[in-house]
Design a protein around this motif. Structure first.
Motif, PDB file in Angstrom:
ATOM      1  N   GLN A  10     -12.978 -26.126   4.417  1.00 13.33           N
ATOM      2  CA  GLN A  10     -14.019 -27.154   4.407  1.00 13.33           C
ATOM      3  C   GLN A  10     -14.342 -27.665   5.816  1.00 13.33           C
ATOM      4  OE1 GLN A  10     -15.843 -27.831   1.750  1.00 13.33           O
ATOM      5  NE2 GLN A  10     -14.645 -26.349   0.614  1.00 13.33           N
ATOM      6  N   ASP A  11     -13.360 -27.627   6.732  1.00 14.63           N
ATOM      7  CA  ASP A  11     -13.601 -28.093   8.106  1.00 14.63           C
ATOM      8  C   ASP A  11     -14.302 -27.045   8.968  1.00 14.63           C
ATOM      9  OD1 ASP A  11     -11.627 -26.230   8.729  1.00 14.63           O
ATOM     10  OD2 ASP A  11     -10.193 -27.700   9.482  1.00 14.63           O
ATOM     11  N   GLY A  12     -14.588 -25.879   8.400  1.00 18.38           N
ATOM     12  CA  GLY A  12     -15.296 -24.830   9.123  1.00 18.38           C
ATOM     13  C   GLY A  12     -14.411 -23.774   9.739  1.00 18.38           C
ATOM     14  N   SER A  13     -13.112 -24.013   9.808  1.00 16.64           N
ATOM     15  CA  SER A  13     -12.211 -23.024  10.389  1.00 16.64           C
ATOM     16  C   SER A  13     -12.079 -21.817   9.463  1.00 16.64           C
ATOM     17  CB  SER A  13     -10.839 -23.636  10.681  1.00 16.64           C
ATOM     18  OG  SER A  13     -10.231 -24.072   9.486  1.00 16.64           O
ATOM     19  N   ILE A  14     -11.914 -20.660  10.069  1.00 16.89           N
ATOM     20  CA  ILE A  14     -11.774 -19.434   9.282  1.00 16.89           C
ATOM     21  C   ILE A  14     -10.335 -19.301   8.818  1.00 16.89           C
ATOM     22  CG2 ILE A  14     -11.932 -16.915   9.301  1.00 16.89           C
ATOM     23  CD1 ILE A  14     -14.178 -17.138  11.339  1.00 16.89           C
ATOM     24  N   THR A  15     -10.163 -19.063   7.539  1.00 16.23           N
ATOM     25  CA  THR A  15      -8.832 -18.902   6.972  1.00 16.23           C
ATOM     26  C   THR A  15      -8.518 -17.450   6.631  1.00 16.23           C
ATOM     27  OG1 THR A  15      -7.286 -19.784   5.342  1.00 16.23           O
ATOM     28  CG2 THR A  15      -9.531 -19.412   4.596  1.00 16.23           C
ATOM     29  N   ASP A  74      -0.141 -23.694  12.364  1.00 13.30           N
ATOM     30  CA  ASP A  74       0.036 -24.581  13.508  1.00 13.30           C
ATOM     31  C   ASP A  74      -0.758 -24.142  14.740  1.00 13.30           C
ATOM     32  OD1 ASP A  74       1.613 -22.359  13.956  1.00 13.30           O
ATOM     33  OD2 ASP A  74       3.255 -23.478  14.859  1.00 13.30           O
ATOM     34  N   LYS A  75      -1.395 -23.001  14.665  1.00 10.95           N
ATOM     35  CA  LYS A  75      -2.210 -22.502  15.778  1.00 10.95           C
ATOM     36  C   LYS A  75      -3.627 -22.201  15.297  1.00 10.95           C
ATOM     37  CE  LYS A  75       1.643 -20.264  18.142  1.00 10.95           C
ATOM     38  NZ  LYS A  75       2.168 -18.949  18.583  1.00 10.95           N
ATOM     39  N   GLN A  76      -4.207 -23.122  14.532  1.00  7.96           N
ATOM     40  CA  GLN A  76      -5.521 -22.867  13.942  1.00  7.96           C
ATOM     41  C   GLN A  76      -6.601 -22.675  15.000  1.00  7.96           C
ATOM     42  OE1 GLN A  76      -6.246 -22.398  10.475  1.00  7.96           O
ATOM     43  NE2 GLN A  76      -8.021 -21.526  11.502  1.00  7.96           N
ATOM     44  N   LYS A  77      -6.541 -23.436  16.110  1.00  2.62           N
ATOM     45  CA  LYS A  77      -7.550 -23.267  17.159  1.00  2.62           C
ATOM     46  C   LYS A  77      -7.503 -21.857  17.738  1.00  2.62           C
ATOM     47  CE  LYS A  77      -8.074 -28.051  18.582  1.00  2.62           C
ATOM     48  NZ  LYS A  77      -8.032 -29.016  19.677  1.00  2.62           N
ATOM     49  N   GLU A  78      -6.308 -21.369  17.998  1.00  4.47           N
ATOM     50  CA  GLU A  78      -6.154 -20.024  18.540  1.00  4.47           C
ATOM     51  C   GLU A  78      -6.584 -18.973  17.515  1.00  4.47           C
ATOM     52  OE1 GLU A  78      -3.866 -22.432  18.618  1.00  4.47           O
ATOM     53  OE2 GLU A  78      -2.968 -22.545  20.607  1.00  4.47           O
ATOM     54  N   ALA A  79      -6.227 -19.203  16.256  1.00  5.17           N
ATOM     55  CA  ALA A  79      -6.634 -18.286  15.192  1.00  5.17           C
ATOM     56  C   ALA A  79      -8.153 -18.253  15.069  1.00  5.17           C
ATOM     57  CB  ALA A  79      -6.002 -18.690  13.859  1.00  5.17           C
ATOM     58  N   ASP A  80      -8.790 -19.413  15.197  1.00  2.74           N
ATOM     59  CA  ASP A  80     -10.255 -19.464  15.142  1.00  2.74           C
ATOM     60  C   ASP A  80     -10.883 -18.652  16.260  1.00  2.74           C
ATOM     61  OD1 ASP A  80     -10.751 -20.877  12.819  1.00  2.74           O
ATOM     62  OD2 ASP A  80     -10.822 -22.825  13.809  1.00  2.74           O
ATOM     63  N   ILE A  81     -10.291 -18.685  17.440  1.00  2.00           N
ATOM     64  CA  ILE A  81     -10.828 -17.891  18.550  1.00  2.00           C
ATOM     65  C   ILE A  81     -10.787 -16.412  18.199  1.00  2.00           C
ATOM     66  CG2 ILE A  81     -10.414 -17.158  20.935  1.00  2.00           C
ATOM     67  CD1 ILE A  81      -9.469 -20.103  21.448  1.00  2.00           C
ATOM     68  N   VAL A  82      -9.662 -15.958  17.690  1.00  2.00           N
ATOM     69  CA  VAL A  82      -9.537 -14.546  17.304  1.00  2.00           C
ATOM     70  C   VAL A  82     -10.525 -14.207  16.188  1.00  2.00           C
ATOM     71  CG1 VAL A  82      -7.990 -12.835  16.246  1.00  2.00           C
ATOM     72  CG2 VAL A  82      -7.126 -14.354  18.031  1.00  2.00           C
ATOM     73  N   ARG A 106     -17.847 -17.659   2.623  1.00  2.00           N
ATOM     74  CA  ARG A 106     -17.498 -18.432   1.428  1.00  2.00           C
ATOM     75  C   ARG A 106     -16.571 -19.587   1.842  1.00  2.00           C
ATOM     76  NH1 ARG A 106     -14.666 -14.804  -2.332  1.00  2.00           N
ATOM     77  NH2 ARG A 106     -12.714 -15.742  -1.687  1.00  2.00           N
ATOM     78  N   ARG A 107     -16.875 -20.750   1.353  1.00  2.00           N
ATOM     79  CA  ARG A 107     -16.017 -21.914   1.582  1.00  2.00           C
ATOM     80  C   ARG A 107     -14.887 -21.909   0.565  1.00  2.00           C
ATOM     81  NH1 ARG A 107     -17.051 -25.033   6.287  1.00  2.00           N
ATOM     82  NH2 ARG A 107     -19.187 -24.519   6.801  1.00  2.00           N
ATOM     83  N   CYS A 108     -13.711 -22.246   1.019  1.00  4.11           N
ATOM     84  CA  CYS A 108     -12.580 -22.333   0.099  1.00  4.11           C
ATOM     85  C   CYS A 108     -11.810 -23.613   0.382  1.00  4.11           C
ATOM     86  CB  CYS A 108     -11.678 -21.106   0.216  1.00  4.11           C
ATOM     87  SG  CYS A 108     -11.199 -20.704   1.884  1.00  4.11           S
TER      88      CYS A 108
END
Length: 109
Positions: A10-15, A74-82, A106-108
């Motif tokens: 929901q915050d826009g980060s890719i999961t 715990d590294k969502q910012k770094e994961a988002d970059i990738v 798709r939003r989850c």
């Protein structure tokens, strides 16, 4: 056609992502679109699992690929970059070969 679904919180980060199908640009072994998609997705998986050392479930097998980050990342910012870089690569490929690659989001929860 290959369909790649980008999974976003929901915050826009890719999961994670899910990819299904073959591009069908050319016969097996000569399909540069399928090879490009595979290389982009596999590189993202390596970035997440080997470089960032994040806990993620993933599958890479004939015609299907998927990656799901654990809910406690715990590294969502770094994961988002990738993962955003992966998405940029896929969109670039889609611009050149859109009839063989579909990208959905798709939003989850």
């Amino acid at each position: 056609m290959t369909t790649v679904t980008i999974l976003r919180r929901q915050d826009g980060s890719i999961t994670g992502f899910e990819a299904k199908g073959h591009a069908m640009y050319a016969e097996n072994g000569a399909d540069i679109v399928c090879a490009g998609i595979s290389a982009i997705l596999q590189t993202a998986v390596l970035g997440i699992t080997e470089v960032l050392k994040l806990d993620a479930g993933y599958e890479l097998s004939g015609g299907q690929a998927a990656l799901i980050l654990s809910r406690e990342c715990d590294k969502q910012k770094e994961a988002d970059i990738v993962l955003e870089t992966m998405l940029c690569g896929l969109k670039s490929l889609q611009m050149a070969h859109g009839e063989y690659l579909s990208i959905k989001e798709r939003r989850c929860k």
